[in-house]
Motif scaffolding. Structure first.
Motif, PDB file in Angstrom:
ATOM      1  N   GLN A 173      -7.115  -3.668   1.453  1.00 42.35           N
ATOM      2  CA  GLN A 173      -7.757  -4.880   1.926  1.00 42.35           C
ATOM      3  C   GLN A 173      -6.996  -5.396   3.145  1.00 42.35           C
ATOM      4  O   GLN A 173      -5.862  -5.829   3.051  1.00 42.35           O
ATOM      5  CB  GLN A 173      -7.751  -5.942   0.830  1.00 42.35           C
ATOM      6  CG  GLN A 173      -8.517  -7.201   1.197  1.00 42.35           C
ATOM      7  CD  GLN A 173      -8.557  -8.207   0.056  1.00 42.35           C
ATOM      8  OE1 GLN A 173      -7.845  -8.066  -0.935  1.00 42.35           O
ATOM      9  NE2 GLN A 173      -9.387  -9.216   0.179  1.00 42.35           N
ATOM     10  N   ARG A 174      -7.567  -5.312   4.296  1.00 36.65           N
ATOM     11  CA  ARG A 174      -7.000  -5.708   5.593  1.00 36.65           C
ATOM     12  C   ARG A 174      -5.819  -4.848   6.037  1.00 36.65           C
ATOM     13  O   ARG A 174      -5.233  -5.077   7.084  1.00 36.65           O
ATOM     14  CB  ARG A 174      -6.531  -7.183   5.593  1.00 36.65           C
ATOM     15  CG  ARG A 174      -7.618  -8.206   5.694  1.00 36.65           C
ATOM     16  CD  ARG A 174      -7.098  -9.555   6.211  1.00 36.65           C
ATOM     17  NE  ARG A 174      -5.992 -10.080   5.435  1.00 36.65           N
ATOM     18  CZ  ARG A 174      -4.784 -10.318   5.923  1.00 36.65           C
ATOM     19  NH1 ARG A 174      -4.497 -10.058   7.188  1.00 36.65           N
ATOM     20  NH2 ARG A 174      -3.824 -10.823   5.140  1.00 36.65           N
ATOM     21  N   VAL A 175      -5.408  -3.898   5.250  1.00 37.03           N
ATOM     22  CA  VAL A 175      -4.279  -3.048   5.641  1.00 37.03           C
ATOM     23  C   VAL A 175      -4.679  -1.578   5.626  1.00 37.03           C
ATOM     24  O   VAL A 175      -5.510  -1.160   4.823  1.00 37.03           O
ATOM     25  CB  VAL A 175      -3.053  -3.257   4.717  1.00 37.03           C
ATOM     26  CG1 VAL A 175      -2.491  -4.658   4.878  1.00 37.03           C
ATOM     27  CG2 VAL A 175      -3.411  -2.978   3.270  1.00 37.03           C
ATOM     28  N   THR A 176      -4.072  -0.851   6.542  1.00 40.92           N
ATOM     29  CA  THR A 176      -4.273   0.586   6.634  1.00 40.92           C
ATOM     30  C   THR A 176      -2.919   1.234   6.870  1.00 40.92           C
ATOM     31  O   THR A 176      -2.131   0.738   7.687  1.00 40.92           O
ATOM     32  CB  THR A 176      -5.209   0.942   7.810  1.00 40.92           C
ATOM     33  OG1 THR A 176      -6.476   0.310   7.618  1.00 40.92           O
ATOM     34  CG2 THR A 176      -5.420   2.456   7.900  1.00 40.92           C
ATOM     35  N   VAL A 177      -2.654   2.299   6.158  1.00 39.87           N
ATOM     36  CA  VAL A 177      -1.430   3.049   6.399  1.00 39.87           C
ATOM     37  C   VAL A 177      -1.811   4.411   6.974  1.00 39.87           C
ATOM     38  O   VAL A 177      -2.753   5.057   6.500  1.00 39.87           O
ATOM     39  CB  VAL A 177      -0.574   3.197   5.112  1.00 39.87           C
ATOM     40  CG1 VAL A 177      -1.363   3.810   3.980  1.00 39.87           C
ATOM     41  CG2 VAL A 177       0.687   3.983   5.387  1.00 39.87           C
ATOM     42  N   LEU A 178      -1.112   4.799   8.024  1.00 38.73           N
ATOM     43  CA  LEU A 178      -1.315   6.086   8.670  1.00 38.73           C
ATOM     44  C   LEU A 178      -0.041   6.908   8.551  1.00 38.73           C
ATOM     45  O   LEU A 178       1.062   6.387   8.745  1.00 38.73           O
ATOM     46  CB  LEU A 178      -1.664   5.900  10.147  1.00 38.73           C
ATOM     47  CG  LEU A 178      -2.929   5.108  10.456  1.00 38.73           C
ATOM     48  CD1 LEU A 178      -3.103   4.959  11.963  1.00 38.73           C
ATOM     49  CD2 LEU A 178      -4.149   5.780   9.843  1.00 38.73           C
ATOM     50  N   GLN A 226      -1.007  -0.977   9.551  1.00 37.71           N
ATOM     51  CA  GLN A 226      -1.870  -1.801  10.383  1.00 37.71           C
ATOM     52  C   GLN A 226      -2.407  -2.948   9.543  1.00 37.71           C
ATOM     53  O   GLN A 226      -2.930  -2.719   8.452  1.00 37.71           O
ATOM     54  CB  GLN A 226      -3.028  -0.966  10.957  1.00 37.71           C
ATOM     55  CG  GLN A 226      -2.551   0.184  11.819  1.00 37.71           C
ATOM     56  CD  GLN A 226      -3.692   1.036  12.337  1.00 37.71           C
ATOM     57  OE1 GLN A 226      -4.853   0.792  12.032  1.00 37.71           O
ATOM     58  NE2 GLN A 226      -3.366   2.038  13.136  1.00 37.71           N
ATOM     59  N   ILE A 227      -2.265  -4.156  10.058  1.00 37.76           N
ATOM     60  CA  ILE A 227      -2.787  -5.341   9.384  1.00 37.76           C
ATOM     61  C   ILE A 227      -3.873  -5.921  10.269  1.00 37.76           C
ATOM     62  O   ILE A 227      -3.620  -6.286  11.432  1.00 37.76           O
ATOM     63  CB  ILE A 227      -1.685  -6.388   9.136  1.00 37.76           C
ATOM     64  CG1 ILE A 227      -0.524  -5.762   8.369  1.00 37.76           C
ATOM     65  CG2 ILE A 227      -2.246  -7.582   8.372  1.00 37.76           C
ATOM     66  CD1 ILE A 227       0.681  -6.690   8.212  1.00 37.76           C
ATOM     67  N   ILE A 248       0.848  -1.179   0.000  1.00 33.73           N
ATOM     68  CA  ILE A 248       0.000   0.000   0.000  1.00 33.73           C
ATOM     69  C   ILE A 248       0.886   1.233   0.000  1.00 33.73           C
ATOM     70  O   ILE A 248       2.035   1.179   0.450  1.00 33.73           O
ATOM     71  CB  ILE A 248      -0.948   0.000   1.222  1.00 33.73           C
ATOM     72  CG1 ILE A 248      -2.040   1.060   1.083  1.00 33.73           C
ATOM     73  CG2 ILE A 248      -0.184   0.178   2.527  1.00 33.73           C
ATOM     74  CD1 ILE A 248      -3.159   0.923   2.110  1.00 33.73           C
ATOM     75  N   ASP A 249       0.358   2.317  -0.526  1.00 30.38           N
ATOM     76  CA  ASP A 249       1.114   3.561  -0.552  1.00 30.38           C
ATOM     77  C   ASP A 249       0.251   4.714  -0.061  1.00 30.38           C
ATOM     78  O   ASP A 249      -0.962   4.589   0.093  1.00 30.38           O
ATOM     79  CB  ASP A 249       1.660   3.855  -1.947  1.00 30.38           C
ATOM     80  CG  ASP A 249       0.563   3.954  -3.019  1.00 30.38           C
ATOM     81  OD1 ASP A 249       0.906   4.115  -4.209  1.00 30.38           O
ATOM     82  OD2 ASP A 249      -0.636   3.848  -2.672  1.00 30.38           O
TER      83      ASP A 249
END
Lengths: 116, 111
Positions: A60-65, A76-77, A48-49
């Motif tokens: 999908q299931r991941v978030t970048v802050l 975040q996974i 992800i970027d």
């Protein structure tokens, strides 16, 4: 020199838990950030970027802050699975000066181990 | 479809030997990058091509390292008179615009 680095070299979680991997960067001119996953014997795989004009992005299931104030990036996974076990790298791209061709600076990496 | 491929996957060289590492990027990708990854470290930028033009070679550690991409597709990274400190994984990545897609790397061991 300027670099991207990680706070934690290893992270061990149970299957189903949420995982958080952190990264600090020092180059205030960085405007594009990427998380890569690298499994043993393989090349880094894009996860992800996020651009510097955003503070959160979800996949999908991941978030970048992204927190530009303290120059901090996190991945975040959700519902971590054994298949998520790998080394995770953050990388940044500095396009200052017009060199906008994707030259990446990588951090050291965090080893994520997911126990069944 | 086919991703980025690299060959050989493993190379053992005696100190002082010349080596050539090959990268086949994804067809049509304009940008090609080489990175060096030491054990336990993140990849470090070596050089960048846009088509056949080498626009940035600032990361090449010495003049023993040379890269080319003569027809804007396949690229070769050559290391002359290899030294033990050259032991690493050499990664190639290609990109159509922004996202870089990495190959599996060539693991070079110099004895």
């Amino acid at each position: 020199g300027e670099s991207v680095g990680l706070h934690l070299p290893t992270l061990s979680v149970q299957e189903g838990d949420n995982s958080i991997i952190n990264c600090a960067y020092s180059n205030s001119a960085s405007d594009y950030f990427i998380w890569y996953k690298q499994e043993s014997g393989k090349g880094p795989q894009f996860i992800i970027d996020i651009r510097s004009n955003m503070d959160k992005r979800q996949g999908q299931r991941v978030t970048v802050l992204l927190n530009k104030t303290v120059k901090h990036l996190s991945l975040q996974i959700a519902a971590t699975q054994p298949g998520d076990s790998a080394v995770y790298f953050c990388a940044d791209e500095n396009n200052a000066g017009g060199t906008s061709y994707g030259k990446l600076t990588f951090g050291q990496g965090t080893i994520l181990t997911v126990h069944p | 479809g086919a991703g980025v491929s690299q060959s050989p996957r493993y190379k053992v060289a005696k100190r002082g030997q010349d080596v050539a590492l090959r990268c086949d990027p994804i067809s049509g990708h304009v940008s090609l990058f080489w990175y060096q990854q030491a054990l336990g470290q993140g990849p470090e930028f070596l050089t960048y091509f846009q088509n056949e033009a080498q626009l940035d070679k600032s990361g090449l550690p010495s003049d023993r390292f040379f890269a080319e991409r003569p027809e804007g597709s396949v690229s070769t990274l050559k290391i002359q008179r290899t030294q033990q400190e050259d032991s690493a994984v050499y990664l190639c990545a290609s990109s159509p615009v922004e996202t870089q897609y990495f190959g599996p790397g060539t693991r070079l061991l110099v004895l």
